[in-house]
Design a protein around this motif. Structure first.
Motif, short mmCIF file in Angstrom:
data_model
loop_
_atom_site.label_atom_id
_atom_site.label_comp_id
_atom_site.label_asym_id
_atom_site.label_seq_id
_atom_site.Cartn_x
_atom_site.Cartn_y
_atom_site.Cartn_z
N ASP A 120 56.58 21.40 88.72
CA ASP A 120 57.75 20.87 89.41
C ASP A 120 58.04 19.42 89.04
O ASP A 120 58.87 18.77 89.68
N TYR A 121 57.37 18.90 88.02
CA TYR A 121 57.57 17.51 87.60
C TYR A 121 58.38 17.50 86.30
O TYR A 121 58.05 18.19 85.34
N TRP A 122 59.43 16.68 86.31
CA TRP A 122 60.34 16.66 85.16
C TRP A 122 60.61 15.22 84.74
O TRP A 122 60.80 14.34 85.56
N LEU A 123 60.66 15.01 83.44
CA LEU A 123 60.94 13.68 82.90
C LEU A 123 62.43 13.35 82.95
O LEU A 123 62.81 12.19 83.06
N ASN A 124 63.28 14.36 82.84
CA ASN A 124 64.72 14.12 82.74
C ASN A 124 65.51 14.93 83.76
O ASN A 124 66.67 15.24 83.54
N GLY A 125 64.90 15.26 84.86
CA GLY A 125 65.57 16.05 85.89
C GLY A 125 65.27 17.53 85.70
O GLY A 125 65.16 18.01 84.58
#
Length: 191
Positions: A125-130
């Motif tokens: 659930d972790y995103w660098l760019n959304g």
């Protein structure tokens, strides 16, 4: 002198009436084909002038601009609207997205989306760019060249990019083995 006189007698019809300090010149007419070609160019010039400048037919640039306007008007309108993306859930579209992912994305994001030394984990659930569908679509489309993510807008159609985006969205929460540590910000999908 005899040769000169004989020549003058044979070519007396070519000698012009001009006399310059005792020198008389020969009248060498142009070849007939050359003369007719000259007449044809005069006729062509007259027709061209009347057709394009007097009667108002379009010159080349005006004709080109009209044809370009017609082509632009007849250009097929895009049926794909990037401003309102909808998650594809059809099995055919997801499988097409997986095929594109397997061909183009596995090298950086690994087979199950778990990430590797190059690309981030796509299953958490972790995103660098959304983490929304729009964010994933945008990053696939324009890329992040400084981070190693290629822009795929020139290789894939908008529909193909949406298929890959939809497939990536199916990877979230799959928890594959050897997944790369979380990177970026926590993003919870809206229900």
């Amino acid at each position: 002198m005899e040769k000169k006189d004989k020549f003058l007698e044979e070519n007396a019809h070519l000698i012009s009436d001009h006399d310059y300090d005792g020198i008389r010149e020969l009248d060498n007419p142009m070849p007939t084909w050359w003369r007719y070609l000259f007449y044809v160019t005069i006729v062509f010039a007259a027709v061209y002038m009347f057709r394009y400048h007097v009667f108002g037919d379009d010159l080349q640039i005006a004709e080109y601009e009209k044809e370009m306007a017609i082509a632009e008007a007849n250009k097929p309108k895009p049926t794909f609207d990037e401003s309102s993306l909808v998650l594809m859930q059809d099995v055919k579209d997801i499988n097409a997205g997986k095929a594109i992912y397997d061909k183009n994305c596995v090298a950086c994001h690994a087979l199950l989306g778990e990430g590797n030394a190059i690309g981030p984990n796509l299953t958490d659930d972790y995103w660098l760019n959304g983490g929304s569908l729009e964010d994933v679509y945008k990053i696939i489309k324009v890329g992040k060249p400084l981070k190693g993510m290629l822009a795929w807008q020139n290789q894939l159609s908008p529909e193909q990019m949406l298929q890959v985006s939809s497939y990536v969205m199916t990877l979230i929460g799959t928890n594959p083995p050897n997944a790369k540590a979380a990177q970026g910000e926590l993003y919870k999908q809206e229900k």
